[in-house]
Design a protein around this motif. Structure first.
Motif, PDB file in Angstrom:
ATOM      1  N   PRO A 374      16.373 -11.928  61.380  1.00 56.60           N
ATOM      2  CA  PRO A 374      15.994 -12.944  61.186  1.00 56.60           C
ATOM      3  C   PRO A 374      17.580 -13.747  61.274  1.00 56.60           C
ATOM      4  CG  PRO A 374      16.235 -11.633  59.362  1.00 56.60           C
ATOM      5  CD  PRO A 374      15.880 -11.528  60.039  1.00 56.60           C
ATOM      6  N   LEU A 375      17.796 -15.139  61.923  1.00 55.74           N
ATOM      7  CA  LEU A 375      19.018 -15.287  62.286  1.00 55.74           C
ATOM      8  C   LEU A 375      19.666 -15.992  61.176  1.00 55.74           C
ATOM      9  CD1 LEU A 375      17.503 -17.861  65.231  1.00 55.74           C
ATOM     10  CD2 LEU A 375      18.997 -16.155  65.818  1.00 55.74           C
ATOM     11  N   HIS A 376      21.008 -15.681  61.677  1.00 59.03           N
ATOM     12  CA  HIS A 376      21.897 -16.598  60.809  1.00 59.03           C
ATOM     13  C   HIS A 376      21.379 -17.696  59.617  1.00 59.03           C
ATOM     14  CE1 HIS A 376      25.224 -18.269  58.286  1.00 59.03           C
ATOM     15  NE2 HIS A 376      25.982 -17.211  58.892  1.00 59.03           N
ATOM     16  N   PRO A 377      21.729 -17.895  58.243  1.00 59.71           N
ATOM     17  CA  PRO A 377      20.675 -18.502  57.349  1.00 59.71           C
ATOM     18  C   PRO A 377      21.330 -20.032  57.649  1.00 59.71           C
ATOM     19  CG  PRO A 377      21.727 -16.651  56.222  1.00 59.71           C
ATOM     20  CD  PRO A 377      22.232 -16.444  57.781  1.00 59.71           C
ATOM     21  N   ASP A 378      22.181 -20.847  58.256  1.00 58.62           N
ATOM     22  CA  ASP A 378      22.558 -21.767  58.993  1.00 58.62           C
ATOM     23  C   ASP A 378      22.370 -21.792  60.268  1.00 58.62           C
ATOM     24  OD1 ASP A 378      24.278 -22.233  56.786  1.00 58.62           O
ATOM     25  OD2 ASP A 378      26.411 -21.863  57.613  1.00 58.62           O
ATOM     26  N   ASP A 379      21.457 -21.269  61.063  1.00 59.94           N
ATOM     27  CA  ASP A 379      20.858 -20.741  62.910  1.00 59.94           C
ATOM     28  C   ASP A 379      19.569 -21.364  62.272  1.00 59.94           C
ATOM     29  OD1 ASP A 379      22.018 -21.906  64.065  1.00 59.94           O
ATOM     30  OD2 ASP A 379      22.964 -19.887  65.066  1.00 59.94           O
ATOM     31  N   GLN A 380      19.023 -20.861  60.804  1.00 60.88           N
ATOM     32  CA  GLN A 380      17.559 -20.917  60.699  1.00 60.88           C
ATOM     33  C   GLN A 380      16.891 -22.572  61.201  1.00 60.88           C
ATOM     34  OE1 GLN A 380      16.000 -18.962  59.652  1.00 60.88           O
ATOM     35  NE2 GLN A 380      17.298 -17.444  59.166  1.00 60.88           N
ATOM     36  N   PRO A 381      15.177 -22.497  61.805  1.00 59.03           N
ATOM     37  CA  PRO A 381      14.224 -23.428  61.914  1.00 59.03           C
ATOM     38  C   PRO A 381      14.644 -24.445  60.858  1.00 59.03           C
ATOM     39  CG  PRO A 381      13.887 -21.108  62.573  1.00 59.03           C
ATOM     40  CD  PRO A 381      14.561 -20.763  61.954  1.00 59.03           C
ATOM     41  N   ILE A 382      14.529 -26.134  61.511  1.00 57.22           N
ATOM     42  CA  ILE A 382      14.507 -26.867  60.343  1.00 57.22           C
ATOM     43  C   ILE A 382      13.153 -27.588  60.220  1.00 57.22           C
ATOM     44  CG2 ILE A 382      15.434 -29.065  60.357  1.00 57.22           C
ATOM     45  CD1 ILE A 382      17.724 -28.044  61.844  1.00 57.22           C
ATOM     46  N   ASP A 437      22.606 -30.023  63.126  1.00 61.44           N
ATOM     47  CA  ASP A 437      23.865 -30.344  63.414  1.00 61.44           C
ATOM     48  C   ASP A 437      23.103 -30.814  64.784  1.00 61.44           C
ATOM     49  OD1 ASP A 437      25.916 -30.455  65.070  1.00 61.44           O
ATOM     50  OD2 ASP A 437      26.381 -28.439  65.590  1.00 61.44           O
ATOM     51  N   ALA A 438      22.777 -32.222  64.880  1.00 58.70           N
ATOM     52  CA  ALA A 438      22.566 -33.146  65.406  1.00 58.70           C
ATOM     53  C   ALA A 438      22.688 -33.166  67.496  1.00 58.70           C
ATOM     54  CB  ALA A 438      22.445 -34.550  65.475  1.00 58.70           C
ATOM     55  N   THR A 439      24.261 -32.474  67.778  1.00 58.08           N
ATOM     56  CA  THR A 439      24.496 -32.178  68.685  1.00 58.08           C
ATOM     57  C   THR A 439      24.559 -31.197  69.238  1.00 58.08           C
ATOM     58  OG1 THR A 439      26.759 -31.191  67.711  1.00 58.08           O
ATOM     59  CG2 THR A 439      26.730 -33.899  68.034  1.00 58.08           C
ATOM     60  N   ASP A 440      23.796 -29.683  68.241  1.00 58.67           N
ATOM     61  CA  ASP A 440      23.308 -29.183  68.942  1.00 58.67           C
ATOM     62  C   ASP A 440      21.761 -28.988  69.345  1.00 58.67           C
ATOM     63  OD1 ASP A 440      22.294 -25.799  69.676  1.00 58.67           O
ATOM     64  OD2 ASP A 440      22.823 -25.494  67.506  1.00 58.67           O
ATOM     65  N   THR A 441      21.451 -29.333  71.152  1.00 53.19           N
ATOM     66  CA  THR A 441      20.139 -29.130  71.694  1.00 53.19           C
ATOM     67  C   THR A 441      19.750 -27.859  71.084  1.00 53.19           C
ATOM     68  OG1 THR A 441      21.038 -26.752  73.498  1.00 53.19           O
ATOM     69  CG2 THR A 441      21.267 -28.949  73.873  1.00 53.19           C
ATOM     70  N   ASP A 442      19.726 -27.091  70.760  1.00 55.25           N
ATOM     71  CA  ASP A 442      18.728 -25.784  69.749  1.00 55.25           C
ATOM     72  C   ASP A 442      18.253 -26.742  68.705  1.00 55.25           C
ATOM     73  OD1 ASP A 442      18.978 -24.067  71.030  1.00 55.25           O
ATOM     74  OD2 ASP A 442      20.171 -22.457  70.766  1.00 55.25           O
ATOM     75  N   PHE A 443      19.340 -27.751  67.836  1.00 52.72           N
ATOM     76  CA  PHE A 443      18.644 -28.518  66.896  1.00 52.72           C
ATOM     77  C   PHE A 443      17.208 -28.416  67.485  1.00 52.72           C
ATOM     78  CE2 PHE A 443      17.723 -32.285  64.721  1.00 52.72           C
ATOM     79  CZ  PHE A 443      18.168 -32.190  63.542  1.00 52.72           C
ATOM     80  N   TRP A 444      16.874 -29.124  68.337  1.00 55.11           N
ATOM     81  CA  TRP A 444      15.980 -30.182  68.994  1.00 55.11           C
ATOM     82  C   TRP A 444      15.134 -29.092  69.183  1.00 55.11           C
ATOM     83  CZ3 TRP A 444      16.175 -34.918  67.707  1.00 55.11           C
ATOM     84  CH2 TRP A 444      17.301 -35.747  67.198  1.00 55.11           C
ATOM     85  N   ASP A 445      15.046 -27.865  69.680  1.00 57.27           N
ATOM     86  CA  ASP A 445      13.978 -27.232  69.600  1.00 57.27           C
ATOM     87  C   ASP A 445      14.174 -26.281  68.426  1.00 57.27           C
ATOM     88  OD1 ASP A 445      14.313 -26.876  72.383  1.00 57.27           O
ATOM     89  OD2 ASP A 445      15.512 -25.663  73.230  1.00 57.27           O
ATOM     90  N   LYS A 446      14.458 -26.571  67.031  1.00 61.88           N
ATOM     91  CA  LYS A 446      14.287 -25.883  66.218  1.00 61.88           C
ATOM     92  C   LYS A 446      12.827 -26.869  65.584  1.00 61.88           C
ATOM     93  CE  LYS A 446      18.762 -24.505  65.205  1.00 61.88           C
ATOM     94  NZ  LYS A 446      19.739 -24.196  64.232  1.00 61.88           N
ATOM     95  N   LEU A 447      13.592 -28.139  65.676  1.00 60.56           N
ATOM     96  CA  LEU A 447      12.675 -29.177  65.070  1.00 60.56           C
ATOM     97  C   LEU A 447      11.679 -29.046  64.700  1.00 60.56           C
ATOM     98  CD1 LEU A 447      14.681 -32.173  65.148  1.00 60.56           C
ATOM     99  CD2 LEU A 447      13.865 -31.887  63.536  1.00 60.56           C
ATOM    100  N   GLU A 448      10.363 -28.693  63.860  1.00 61.28           N
ATOM    101  CA  GLU A 448       9.079 -28.575  63.509  1.00 61.28           C
ATOM    102  C   GLU A 448       8.847 -30.523  63.748  1.00 61.28           C
ATOM    103  OE1 GLU A 448       7.785 -27.630  59.816  1.00 61.28           O
ATOM    104  OE2 GLU A 448       7.840 -25.590  60.372  1.00 61.28           O
TER     105      GLU A 448
END
Length: 526
Positions: A374-382, A437-448
């Motif tokens: 599993p990913l770092h707790p701060d890098d988990q899916p949102i 972190d909205a400036t992280d492109t992965d944030f948008w990939d992680k968003l349900e």
């Protein structure tokens, strides 16, 4: 009288550097070499100013530092393991270069090779912080990770410099352990100084007197003292204001720091060749950071962006070699090699760091297998749930908007922020806020996916963050309304071009708010 060229050289070369897409610090470095080449001798007044710039840099880092963060495995483990591996690899490479007869390497003994490898193991605090501040990402996950590793490296350097003196710190240094007991006194002073110039003077006094001067008096590095005093003041409500107040002083003084690096002297051909050979180790240094941070379960983007921030050689390497030369352990020519190496690494690292997002997008598919789950707790899916309103940035403006809109939307609001302490504060106040972190492109990939959102408010303090978020909303074809804050007309125009429906100038909005309250006051009977 001060020669005007001392100001003109850095200014013109900084403008040239920014015009070519480099940060201005590259121009300051070039100005130092240009002044030396023009016959301007080393300027003695620059060094104290440069030292003050570094002190204020570390003091400002301390003001923003969560000390608990240094205990995170990816920080203390990443810094220590990386330094150990770098020293082994670099020492082996130096001995290989020596066998091959390249430039100055055959002059080094094994002990000297190990010492040089130690100096090359550090990353530049000044460079990384400057690049992170310019992008407004010092509080992002990768920014906090990079800064934490840099602080651990600085502590390793301070430990070496203390040992290299050949004398232990004074026994009085043990009394510094009682400094946290003075925190209530420091806080009361900070309460009383108010704002403006008195707050700036207070910050300078704290960094230089109970910080740098006190630590130096007991045989410890003054830089460490400035860092410790910043940490002691970090919990005060004015810590952020103080950091912003000192910003321009710190920036100006750091110009002198980069000039002093360039004024170490023009290197010989053999020294240039030596520096170029050592530059071959820089990709290995960067790659080690990437592998280690991925092993500590950071998402690929976080690991890569932190690695790009740390993929350079450090001014602390110059400081370490200066101490070694003073002790007779190294030849003075290695100081010029190190100065050139630092400059070369900045030239390479600046565009890599600036274009980190593009590099990530290009390499994501090839490097995605490095991620560990599993990913770092701060890098988990949102997981957003089904909110009607999203507020990006839960500082003072975002919090005010949340409280005002709650009267109309009830509990269907959701705040998003990338600072854990802010989230904890809002949760205690009864607001619904999640880490992101909205400036992280992965944030948008992680968003349900959620089709319930009707309104998005962009209330982040950095314009580039709001603009990037607006770009992402346009990319995913968000159908709701978007509102954002701005400070300047050009920022408002850029946001509107990106499809933002309403842009509010925070200065004008503050004035309107005051006027509304005054009108209400006038309407009330006396």
């Amino acid at each position: 009288m001060l020669d005007p060229s001392l100001l003109l050289f850095p200014l013109l070369l900084a403008l040239l550097a920014t015009g070519l897409g480099f940060p201005p610090l590259i121009g300051y470095l070039a100005a130092g070499f240009a002044l030396y080449a023009a016959g301007v001798d080393a300027l003695p007044f620059l060094q104290p100013i440069a030292d003050l710039g570094v002190l204020l840099l570390l003091f400002a880092i301390g003001l923003k530092l969560d000390l608990r963060g240094l205990a995170r495995a990816e920080i203390w483990g990443g810094a220590s393991i990386h330094l150990a591996l770098t020293m082994v690899i670099t020492t082996s490479a130096i001995k290989l270069f020596s066998v091959m007869g390249i430039a100055l390497f055959d002059e080094l003994s094994l002990n000297q090779a190990v010492l040089l490898a130690f100096a090359l193991g550090f990353s530049s605090t000044v460079f990384a912080i400057k690049m992170l501040e310019e992008r407004g990402e010092t509080q992002s996950l990768y920014g906090r990770t990079a800064i934490g590793i840099l602080i651990m490296q600085d502590l390793f350097a301070v430990l070496y410099l203390t040992i290299s003196k050949g004398a232990l710190p004074s026994p009085w240094a043990l009394l510094l352990l009682g400094l946290p007991l003075l925190r209530p006194l420091f806080y009361r002073l900070m309460d009383r100084v108010g704002h403006g110039e008195m707050l700036v003077l207070f910050g300078l006094a704290m960094a230089l007197v109970p910080g740098a001067a006190l630590f130096e008096a007991v045989g410890l590095k003054p830089d460490l003292g400035a860092l410790v005093l910043g940490i002691l003041l970090a919990g005060h409500v004015k810590a952020s204001e103080l950091s912003k107040s000192l910003f321009l002083f710190k920036e100006l003084f750091l110009v002198a720091f980069f000039l002093t690096i360039g004024q170490q002297g023009l290197p010989t051909g053999a020294e240039v060749l030596t520096a170029l050979a050592l530059m071959l180790l820089l990709p290995i240094k960067l790659g080690l950071f990437l592998l280690l941070l991925a092993r500590f379960r950071l998402r690929l983007r976080s690991a890569l962006m932190a690695s790009l921030s740390l993929g350079n050689f450090s001014e602390f390497g110059l400081i370490v070699l200066t101490a070694a030369i003073a002790a007779g352990s190294m030849d003075p020519s290695w100081l010029r090699v190190m100065a050139l190496l630092v400059a070369f690494s900045f030239l390479l690292a600046a565009p890599l760091s600036t274009h980190g997002q593009s590099i990530y997008l290009r390499l994501r598919d090839q490097l995605l297998q490095l991620e560990r789950h599993p990913l770092h707790p701060d890098d988990q899916p949102i997981r957003l749930g089904q909110p009607r309103v999203l507020i990006f940035g839960m500082g003072r403006i975002g919090s005010g908007a949340y409280d005002e809109l709650k009267q109309h939307f009830g509990d269907t609001l959701l705040g998003i922020d990338h600072k854990q302490e802010i989230i904890e504060r809002h949760e205690q106040a009864g607001r619904r806020v999640v880490m992101g972190d909205a400036t992280d492109t992965d944030f948008w990939d992680k968003l349900e996916h959620s089709d319930s959102v009707e309104l998005v408010i962009l209330a982040m303090p950095a314009h580039h963050g709001n603009l990037f978020t607006a770009e992402q909303l346009a990319r995913i074809e968000f159908q709701g309304r978007v509102a954002a804050i701005s400070r300047w007309p050009e920022e408002a125009e850029a946001l509107k071009e990106m499809g933002v429906h309403s842009v509010y100038n925070i200065y004008e909005a503050a004035g309107s708010g005051v006027a509304e309250q005054v009108v209400e006051l006038v309407k009330k009977p006396a």
